[in-house]
Design a protein around this motif. Structure first.
Motif, PDB file in Angstrom:
ATOM      1  N   ALA A  94      35.279  54.813  12.980  1.00  0.00           N
ATOM      2  CA  ALA A  94      35.737  54.965  12.133  1.00  0.00           C
ATOM      3  C   ALA A  94      35.503  56.475  10.851  1.00  0.00           C
ATOM      4  N   ILE A  95      33.341  56.310  11.265  1.00  0.00           N
ATOM      5  CA  ILE A  95      33.478  57.412  10.468  1.00  0.00           C
ATOM      6  C   ILE A  95      33.104  59.302  11.919  1.00  0.00           C
ATOM      7  N   GLU A  96      33.766  58.576  12.997  1.00  0.00           N
ATOM      8  CA  GLU A  96      34.147  60.085  13.644  1.00  0.00           C
ATOM      9  C   GLU A  96      36.292  60.447  13.202  1.00  0.00           C
ATOM     10  N   ALA A  97      36.699  59.602  12.855  1.00  0.00           N
ATOM     11  CA  ALA A  97      38.034  59.428  12.382  1.00  0.00           C
ATOM     12  C   ALA A  97      38.304  60.226  11.059  1.00  0.00           C
ATOM     13  N   GLY A  98      36.958  59.945  10.416  1.00  0.00           N
ATOM     14  CA  GLY A  98      37.798  60.626   9.141  1.00  0.00           C
ATOM     15  C   GLY A  98      37.003  60.104   7.851  1.00  0.00           C
ATOM     16  N   ALA A  99      36.467  58.186   7.544  1.00  0.00           N
ATOM     17  CA  ALA A  99      36.183  57.672   6.691  1.00  0.00           C
ATOM     18  C   ALA A  99      35.075  58.286   5.543  1.00  0.00           C
ATOM     19  N   THR A 100      35.284  58.534   5.527  1.00  0.00           N
ATOM     20  CA  THR A 100      34.152  58.342   3.383  1.00  0.00           C
ATOM     21  C   THR A 100      33.114  57.262   3.534  1.00  0.00           C
ATOM     22  N   GLY A 101      33.346  55.904   4.350  1.00  0.00           N
ATOM     23  CA  GLY A 101      32.623  54.881   3.838  1.00  0.00           C
ATOM     24  C   GLY A 101      32.632  54.008   4.657  1.00  0.00           C
ATOM     25  N   TYR A 102      31.817  52.828   4.535  1.00  0.00           N
ATOM     26  CA  TYR A 102      31.770  52.035   5.687  1.00  0.00           C
ATOM     27  C   TYR A 102      31.402  50.847   5.499  1.00  0.00           C
ATOM     28  N   LEU A 103      31.688  49.714   4.891  1.00  0.00           N
ATOM     29  CA  LEU A 103      31.803  48.208   4.301  1.00  0.00           C
ATOM     30  C   LEU A 103      31.824  47.294   4.403  1.00  0.00           C
ATOM     31  N   LEU A 104      30.716  46.343   4.577  1.00  0.00           N
ATOM     32  CA  LEU A 104      31.493  44.880   5.725  1.00  0.00           C
ATOM     33  C   LEU A 104      31.841  44.178   4.233  1.00  0.00           C
ATOM     34  N   LYS A 105      32.095  43.196   4.745  1.00  0.00           N
ATOM     35  CA  LYS A 105      32.796  42.155   3.710  1.00  0.00           C
ATOM     36  C   LYS A 105      31.854  40.851   2.780  1.00  0.00           C
ATOM     37  N   ALA A 106      31.485  41.196   3.490  1.00  0.00           N
ATOM     38  CA  ALA A 106      30.139  40.599   3.135  1.00  0.00           C
ATOM     39  C   ALA A 106      29.095  40.302   1.618  1.00  0.00           C
ATOM     40  N   GLU A 107      29.192  42.034   1.880  1.00  0.00           N
ATOM     41  CA  GLU A 107      28.681  42.990   0.602  1.00  0.00           C
ATOM     42  C   GLU A 107      29.179  42.221  -1.193  1.00  0.00           C
ATOM     43  N   ARG A 108      28.537  42.203  -1.750  1.00  0.00           N
ATOM     44  CA  ARG A 108      28.740  41.612  -3.452  1.00  0.00           C
ATOM     45  C   ARG A 108      29.523  42.208  -3.838  1.00  0.00           C
ATOM     46  N   PRO A 109      29.927  42.128  -5.057  1.00  0.00           N
ATOM     47  CA  PRO A 109      31.320  42.559  -5.472  1.00  0.00           C
ATOM     48  C   PRO A 109      30.837  44.049  -6.232  1.00  0.00           C
ATOM     49  N   GLU A 110      29.756  43.962  -6.179  1.00  0.00           N
ATOM     50  CA  GLU A 110      28.717  45.351  -7.127  1.00  0.00           C
ATOM     51  C   GLU A 110      28.698  46.102  -6.128  1.00  0.00           C
ATOM     52  N   GLU A 111      28.323  46.282  -5.080  1.00  0.00           N
ATOM     53  CA  GLU A 111      28.442  46.867  -4.020  1.00  0.00           C
ATOM     54  C   GLU A 111      29.833  47.437  -3.510  1.00  0.00           C
ATOM     55  N   LEU A 112      30.909  46.148  -3.919  1.00  0.00           N
ATOM     56  CA  LEU A 112      32.022  47.152  -3.514  1.00  0.00           C
ATOM     57  C   LEU A 112      32.521  47.333  -4.443  1.00  0.00           C
TER      58      LEU A 112
END
Length: 207
Positions: A94-112
């Motif tokens: 994902a990062i090599e493809a150019g993604a600016t960030g990588y977040l997991l769905k388990a994160e809290r809404p504030e983190e998203l």
């Protein structure tokens, strides 16, 4: 501060609906479109020009989230991966493809929310577990460097040659080969020939 314009891409309608409701609860994020496939995300990103595409990795049939990211990122639209997968391979692709960030769905809404705003500004946003994996890989890649001779021997090792064959190929003694192999194993943190080759390929020391 103006609202961040978001395009959602997830092949599950229920997930998109949940994200839509969640993002709708904050006034500074505006969802401008929803895509259910990678191809649809690419087309909609080109048409809508959102600030950020919130991209899942697994999208059923068609192109996956990594390929969609690879097509969207060069257009200047930031891609923030939002997924349940946190393997080294997924993160790296994902990062090599150019993604600016990588977040997991388990994160809290504030983190998203924070990650979305960071991505909109072109800043890297990583979930803590993902950041730890990235740092571990960087530390591994920046481990003790190999000498030119050790790289030569490692290259021969990658070709499947034995100690005697390596000695002949490099015009050195078999004892010297064994000495260098011991140092290579120590630097790569392995104790077998197969382990050395595997780690060397992972760190791109071998083709």
């Amino acid at each position: 501060m103006s609202s961040v314009r978001i395009l959602l891409c997830d092949d599950h309608a229920v997930v998109r609906a949940g994200l839509l409701a969640l993002l709708g609860s904050t006034p500074d994020i505006d969802v401008v479109g929803e895509a259910g496939s990678g191809e649809e995300a690419v087309a909609m990103a080109a048409k809508l020009k959102p600030d950020v595409v919130l991209m899942d990795l697994q999208l059923g049939s068609g192109i996956d989230g990594v390929e969609a990211t690879r097509r969207i990122a060069p257009t200047g639209v930031h891609v923030l991966v939002l997924t349940t997968y946190d393997t080294d391979a997924d993160i790296t692709r994902a990062i090599e493809a150019g993604a600016t960030g990588y977040l997991l769905k388990a994160e809290r809404p504030e983190e998203l929310f924070a990650a979305i705003h960071a991505a909109a500004q072109g800043r890297t946003a990583l979930s803590p577990p993902v950041a730890s994996r990235v740092m571990d890989r960087m530390r591994g890649a920046a481990g003790p460097s190999l000498t030119d001779r050790e790289r030569d021997i490692l290259g021969q090792l990658g070709r499947g040659l034995g100690n005697r064959e390596i000695a002949r190929a490099l015009f050195i003694s078999e004892a010297t080969v064994k000495t260098h192999l011991g140092r290579i194993y120590a630097k790569l943190g392995v104790d077998t020939r197969a382990g050395a080759v595997a780690v060397a390929k992972e760190r791109r020391l071998l083709p």
